[in-house]
Design an enzyme around this catalytic site. Structure first.
Site, mmCIF file in Angstrom:
data_model
loop_
_atom_site.group_PDB
_atom_site.id
_atom_site.type_symbol
_atom_site.label_atom_id
_atom_site.label_comp_id
_atom_site.label_asym_id
_atom_site.label_seq_id
_atom_site.Cartn_x
_atom_site.Cartn_y
_atom_site.Cartn_z
ATOM 1 N N LYS A 75 0.855 -1.189 0.000
ATOM 2 C CA LYS A 75 0.000 0.000 0.000
ATOM 3 C C LYS A 75 0.893 1.241 0.000
ATOM 4 C CE LYS A 75 -4.430 1.112 2.198
ATOM 5 N NZ LYS A 75 -5.238 0.859 3.392
HETATM 6 O O1 G3P Z 1 -8.967 1.760 4.265
HETATM 7 C C1 G3P Z 1 -8.918 3.087 4.658
HETATM 8 C C2 G3P Z 1 -9.758 3.295 5.866
HETATM 9 O O2 G3P Z 1 -9.229 2.564 6.907
HETATM 10 C C3 G3P Z 1 -9.958 4.697 6.285
HETATM 11 O O3 G3P Z 1 -11.130 4.700 7.013
HETATM 12 O O4 G3P Z 1 -12.764 5.535 8.601
HETATM 13 O O5 G3P Z 1 -10.353 6.185 8.822
HETATM 14 O O6 G3P Z 1 -11.756 7.122 6.993
HETATM 15 P P1 G3P Z 1 -11.519 5.956 7.915
#
Ligand code: G3P
Length: 231
Positions: A83
């Site tokens: 990633k």
């Molecule tokens: O895969 C990316 C994700 O983990 C981000 O999620 O909820 O932190 O925006 P969030």
């Protein structure tokens, strides 16, 4: 649409894997830090649970270091996907990793041209963050639809749209309607996908009705019937 689980929590991954619907796993530095375990041991353990792509993120500012980290991460397990952040250095690293046949997931995508850059660099996946776009009052799933359409205009691009930052089941519906190839979902949101009050009440009614059936031992009845009929 493939379902990845967006967590580094091994118990959550084991539980969701038992449901039989998990195609892969995504992690990021925040998710790894939240669990408190050793990064590489955690990634290696995840790879023993789920037989599918497992994203492990590089953490560096420059392409050379990202490439070195990415090559090492890819050696941990064949299913590791490196990633990489969607920066100038990250796209440079993606291009170099792709040229060496290493799978990449370009993350932190918030507008369609970033997705086209990732595809041109040979990324395996592009990760648009839909929840964080909704957080600033724009349309996260509209971004997914735009990227899917742009990619489909150029069939020689084979990058897959991996919808990320998903917060709830309605996001999943919108991602599937928009044609996302993959959605990565936190455990809590994945568990909610099963729920409907009419499923719960209907199942309770069937279970109650079955109490009135004279011989309700399905396994015993079927086994006896199979033996009697030579099956
Ligand atoms: O895969 C990316 C994700 O983990 C981000 O999620 O909820 O932190 O925006 P969030």
């Amino acid at each position: 649409m493939k379902f990845f689980i967006d967590t580094a929590n091994l118990d959550e991954i084991r539980t969701a894997h038992r449901w039989g619907i998990v195609d892969g796993v995504t992690t990021n530095p925040s998710l790894i830090a939240k669990e408190g375990g050793d990064f590489i041991s955690t990634i290696a353990e995840i790879c023993t649970i789920v037989d599918g792509p497992v994203s492990a993120e590089v953490v560096a500012e420059d392409a050379d270091t990202m490439v070195r980290q990415g090559k090492l991460l890819a050696r941990v397990h064949d299913n590791v996907v490196v990633k990489v952040p969607l920066t100038v250095e990250g796209i440079t690293a993606t291009s170099r990793l792709s040229a060496e046949g290493i799978k990449t997931n370009v993350t932190l995508c918030f507008q369609p041209m970033q997705a086209l850059l990732a595809a041109k660099a040979g990324a395996t996946y592009i990760s648009p963050f839909i929840g964080r776009i909704d957080d600033i009052s724009w349309g996260g799933t509209e971004l997914i639809a735009q990227i899917v359409e742009i990619y489909s205009n150029y069939p020689d691009l084979d990058t897959q749209v991996l919808a990320a930052s998903i917060r709830h089941p309605a996001h999943m519906v919108e991602c599937a309607l928009a044609g996302a190839h993959v959605a990565t979902i936190p455990f809590g949101a994945m568990r909610k996908l099963f729920n409907h009050p009419l499923t719960t009440s209907g199942n309770a009614a069937f279970t109650k009705a079955w109490e009135g059936v004279p011989d309700s031992d399905i396994e015993g009845q079927v086994t006896a019937w199979l033996a009697k009929n030579g099956r």
